[in-house]
Design a protein around this motif. Structure first.
Motif, PDB file in Angstrom:
ATOM      1  N   CYS A  75       0.698  -1.214   0.175  1.00 58.74           N
ATOM      2  CA  CYS A  75       0.031   0.012   0.049  1.00 58.74           C
ATOM      3  C   CYS A  75       0.801   1.328  -0.050  1.00 58.74           C
ATOM      4  CB  CYS A  75      -0.995  -0.056   1.169  1.00 58.74           C
ATOM      5  SG  CYS A  75      -2.070  -1.309   1.015  1.00 58.74           S
ATOM      6  N   ASP A  76       0.166   2.377  -0.353  1.00 62.19           N
ATOM      7  CA  ASP A  76       0.947   3.499  -0.490  1.00 62.19           C
ATOM      8  C   ASP A  76      -0.148   4.946  -0.046  1.00 62.19           C
ATOM      9  OD1 ASP A  76       2.298   6.060  -1.403  1.00 62.19           O
ATOM     10  OD2 ASP A  76       3.750   4.771  -2.432  1.00 62.19           O
ATOM     11  N   GLU A  77       0.388   5.332   0.890  1.00 67.24           N
ATOM     12  CA  GLU A  77      -0.761   6.474   1.394  1.00 67.24           C
ATOM     13  C   GLU A  77      -0.497   7.773   0.442  1.00 67.24           C
ATOM     14  OE1 GLU A  77       3.011   6.827   3.466  1.00 67.24           O
ATOM     15  OE2 GLU A  77       1.658   5.005   3.234  1.00 67.24           O
ATOM     16  N   HIS A  78       0.215   7.592  -0.448  1.00 69.12           N
ATOM     17  CA  HIS A  78       0.608   8.852  -1.413  1.00 69.12           C
ATOM     18  C   HIS A  78      -0.484   8.619  -2.651  1.00 69.12           C
ATOM     19  CE1 HIS A  78       4.392   8.935   0.959  1.00 69.12           C
ATOM     20  NE2 HIS A  78       3.687  10.089   1.181  1.00 69.12           N
ATOM     21  N   SER A  79      -1.081   7.434  -2.887  1.00 70.65           N
ATOM     22  CA  SER A  79      -1.872   7.246  -4.093  1.00 70.65           C
ATOM     23  C   SER A  79      -3.168   7.902  -4.020  1.00 70.65           C
ATOM     24  CB  SER A  79      -2.090   5.856  -4.075  1.00 70.65           C
ATOM     25  OG  SER A  79      -2.628   5.415  -5.328  1.00 70.65           O
ATOM     26  N   GLN A  80      -3.560   8.797  -5.062  1.00 72.05           N
ATOM     27  CA  GLN A  80      -4.803   9.346  -4.800  1.00 72.05           C
ATOM     28  C   GLN A  80      -6.071   9.102  -5.708  1.00 72.05           C
ATOM     29  OE1 GLN A  80      -3.462  13.554  -5.980  1.00 72.05           O
ATOM     30  NE2 GLN A  80      -2.640  13.836  -4.011  1.00 72.05           N
ATOM     31  N   SER A  81      -6.026   7.777  -6.232  1.00 71.90           N
ATOM     32  CA  SER A  81      -7.019   7.162  -6.706  1.00 71.90           C
ATOM     33  C   SER A  81      -6.828   5.708  -6.711  1.00 71.90           C
ATOM     34  CB  SER A  81      -7.316   7.686  -8.145  1.00 71.90           C
ATOM     35  OG  SER A  81      -6.559   7.207  -8.975  1.00 71.90           O
ATOM     36  N   GLY A  82      -8.146   5.103  -6.929  1.00 74.41           N
ATOM     37  CA  GLY A  82      -7.914   3.636  -6.990  1.00 74.41           C
ATOM     38  C   GLY A  82      -7.277   3.031  -8.134  1.00 74.41           C
ATOM     39  N   MET A  83      -7.666   3.665  -9.370  1.00 74.35           N
ATOM     40  CA  MET A  83      -6.977   3.572 -10.781  1.00 74.35           C
ATOM     41  C   MET A  83      -5.322   3.694 -10.476  1.00 74.35           C
ATOM     42  SD  MET A  83      -8.075   5.245 -14.201  1.00 74.35           S
ATOM     43  CE  MET A  83      -8.141   6.675 -13.556  1.00 74.35           C
ATOM     44  N   GLU A  84      -5.183   4.488  -9.999  1.00 73.80           N
ATOM     45  CA  GLU A  84      -3.514   4.849  -9.880  1.00 73.80           C
ATOM     46  C   GLU A  84      -2.842   3.779  -8.842  1.00 73.80           C
ATOM     47  OE1 GLU A  84      -0.911   8.012  -7.078  1.00 73.80           O
ATOM     48  OE2 GLU A  84      -2.748   8.651  -8.285  1.00 73.80           O
ATOM     49  N   SER A  85      -3.646   3.346  -7.768  1.00 79.72           N
ATOM     50  CA  SER A  85      -3.192   2.246  -6.937  1.00 79.72           C
ATOM     51  C   SER A  85      -3.086   0.915  -8.049  1.00 79.72           C
ATOM     52  CB  SER A  85      -4.225   2.125  -5.891  1.00 79.72           C
ATOM     53  OG  SER A  85      -4.312   3.111  -5.086  1.00 79.72           O
ATOM     54  N   ILE A  86      -4.022   0.672  -8.590  1.00 87.52           N
ATOM     55  CA  ILE A  86      -4.005  -0.662  -9.452  1.00 87.52           C
ATOM     56  C   ILE A  86      -3.046  -0.626 -10.550  1.00 87.52           C
ATOM     57  CG2 ILE A  86      -5.383  -2.017 -10.968  1.00 87.52           C
ATOM     58  CD1 ILE A  86      -7.922  -1.218  -9.286  1.00 87.52           C
ATOM     59  N   CYS A  87      -2.734   0.773 -11.148  1.00 84.13           N
ATOM     60  CA  CYS A  87      -1.832   0.814 -11.948  1.00 84.13           C
ATOM     61  C   CYS A  87      -0.384   0.553 -11.434  1.00 84.13           C
ATOM     62  CB  CYS A  87      -1.750   2.032 -12.632  1.00 84.13           C
ATOM     63  SG  CYS A  87      -0.870   2.069 -14.340  1.00 84.13           S
ATOM     64  N   ARG A  88      -0.237   1.356 -10.425  1.00 84.49           N
ATOM     65  CA  ARG A  88       1.072   0.847  -9.548  1.00 84.49           C
ATOM     66  C   ARG A  88       1.352  -0.400  -9.163  1.00 84.49           C
ATOM     67  NH1 ARG A  88      -0.217   2.883  -4.775  1.00 84.49           N
ATOM     68  NH2 ARG A  88      -0.304   0.872  -3.959  1.00 84.49           N
ATOM     69  N   VAL A  89       0.282  -1.053  -8.707  1.00 82.37           N
ATOM     70  CA  VAL A  89       0.489  -2.447  -8.198  1.00 82.37           C
ATOM     71  C   VAL A  89       0.797  -3.383  -9.334  1.00 82.37           C
ATOM     72  CG1 VAL A  89      -0.786  -4.379  -7.414  1.00 82.37           C
ATOM     73  CG2 VAL A  89      -0.954  -2.313  -6.037  1.00 82.37           C
ATOM     74  N   ARG A  90       0.187  -3.243 -10.434  1.00 79.45           N
ATOM     75  CA  ARG A  90       0.543  -4.175 -11.739  1.00 79.45           C
ATOM     76  C   ARG A  90       1.935  -3.736 -12.142  1.00 79.45           C
ATOM     77  NH1 ARG A  90      -5.124  -3.853 -14.939  1.00 79.45           N
ATOM     78  NH2 ARG A  90      -6.491  -4.773 -13.159  1.00 79.45           N
ATOM     79  N   LEU A  91       2.176  -2.716 -12.063  1.00 87.25           N
ATOM     80  CA  LEU A  91       3.731  -2.356 -12.888  1.00 87.25           C
ATOM     81  C   LEU A  91       4.814  -2.772 -11.867  1.00 87.25           C
ATOM     82  CD1 LEU A  91       3.102   1.278 -14.321  1.00 87.25           C
ATOM     83  CD2 LEU A  91       3.526  -0.854 -15.513  1.00 87.25           C
ATOM     84  N   ARG A  92       4.746  -2.482 -10.505  1.00 87.87           N
ATOM     85  CA  ARG A  92       5.417  -2.896  -9.573  1.00 87.87           C
ATOM     86  C   ARG A  92       5.714  -4.682  -9.509  1.00 87.87           C
ATOM     87  NH1 ARG A  92       4.873   1.178  -4.333  1.00 87.87           N
ATOM     88  NH2 ARG A  92       5.976   2.852  -5.484  1.00 87.87           N
ATOM     89  N   ALA A  93       4.532  -5.279  -9.724  1.00 92.61           N
ATOM     90  CA  ALA A  93       4.294  -6.642  -9.772  1.00 92.61           C
ATOM     91  C   ALA A  93       5.336  -7.036 -10.749  1.00 92.61           C
ATOM     92  CB  ALA A  93       3.155  -7.348  -9.955  1.00 92.61           C
ATOM     93  N   LEU A  94       5.371  -6.396 -12.032  1.00 90.81           N
ATOM     94  CA  LEU A  94       6.437  -6.753 -13.171  1.00 90.81           C
ATOM     95  C   LEU A  94       7.684  -6.274 -12.890  1.00 90.81           C
ATOM     96  CD1 LEU A  94       3.574  -6.230 -15.844  1.00 90.81           C
ATOM     97  CD2 LEU A  94       4.614  -8.384 -15.091  1.00 90.81           C
ATOM     98  N   ARG A  95       8.174  -5.660 -11.838  1.00 87.22           N
ATOM     99  CA  ARG A  95       9.495  -5.188 -11.347  1.00 87.22           C
ATOM    100  C   ARG A  95       9.611  -3.956 -12.114  1.00 87.22           C
ATOM    101  NH1 ARG A  95      12.564  -9.542  -8.603  1.00 87.22           N
ATOM    102  NH2 ARG A  95      11.477 -11.300  -9.117  1.00 87.22           N
ATOM    103  N   PHE A  96       8.739  -2.782 -12.402  1.00 77.04           N
ATOM    104  CA  PHE A  96       9.103  -1.544 -12.675  1.00 77.04           C
ATOM    105  C   PHE A  96       9.041  -0.872 -11.437  1.00 77.04           C
ATOM    106  CE2 PHE A  96       6.774  -3.187 -16.635  1.00 77.04           C
ATOM    107  CZ  PHE A  96       7.462  -2.322 -17.744  1.00 77.04           C
ATOM    108  N   GLY A  97      10.232   0.142 -11.665  1.00 74.99           N
ATOM    109  CA  GLY A  97      10.473   1.092 -10.580  1.00 74.99           C
ATOM    110  C   GLY A  97       9.392   2.060 -10.690  1.00 74.99           C
ATOM    111  N   VAL A  98       8.411   2.295  -9.758  1.00 68.56           N
ATOM    112  CA  VAL A  98       7.386   2.996  -9.846  1.00 68.56           C
ATOM    113  C   VAL A  98       7.561   4.226  -8.795  1.00 68.56           C
ATOM    114  CG1 VAL A  98       4.981   3.601  -9.845  1.00 68.56           C
ATOM    115  CG2 VAL A  98       5.791   1.453 -11.138  1.00 68.56           C
TER     116      VAL A  98
END
Length: 151
Positions: A39-62
């Motif tokens: 989780c990240d308390e800086h995230s400002q929308s659910g869509m942003e959270s999901i995008c971040r989680v998916r990219l980080r799961a693929l080892r992107f530095g987000v």
């Protein structure tokens, strides 16, 4: 609820100040604590959270909500690729529309690339979004380099 939706809901609760990480950690089981670590308390929308989680799961530095000189805060950054998760609510007023165009002209002029994605892109067209991100990153166009660093 899927893991990524749970993370998005927790991001929202943390960002709004309704709960804090320690309170959640105290009541969660091991699986919940594992998800809380994403989780990240800086995230400002659910869509942003999901995008971040998916990219980080693929080892992107987000990077979440970085402040970019001349542009302001953006939703996500992968190298010099700025990813904005646009909703109709926050991007369709004339003022927001004009401000967005000014910000992204400034980003382009100072060496940043911007990818704007919608709710439907993230939730229903993720494969296309991911293909685009991978096309940019595979070619290393997103890397921040010495002399070519964005301002």
């Amino acid at each position: 609820m899927s893991d990524e939706h749970w993370i998005a809901a927790c991001d929202s609760a943390l960002e709004s100040g309704l709960v804090d990480r320690a309170d959640l950690d105290a009541v969660l089981n091991a699986r919940g604590r594992s998800l809380l670590s994403k989780c990240d308390e800086h995230s400002q929308s659910g869509m942003e959270s999901i995008c971040r989680v998916r990219l980080r799961a693929l080892r992107f530095g987000v990077v979440v909500q970085p402040k970019i000189a001349g542009v302001g805060k953006v939703d996500l950054r992968v190298g010099k690729l700025l990813i904005e998760c646009d909703s109709k609510t926050h991007h369709t007023s004339l003022e927001n529309y004009q401000n967005d165009r000014r910000r992204y002209r400034s980003a382009l002029v100072t060496g940043w690339m911007t990818m704007r994605v919608t709710y439907d892109d993230v939730l229903y067209g993720w494969d296309g979004v991911l293909d685009d991100v991978q096309t940019i990153t595979r070619a290393d166009r997103h890397r921040i380099r010495g002399r070519n660093r964005p301002a």
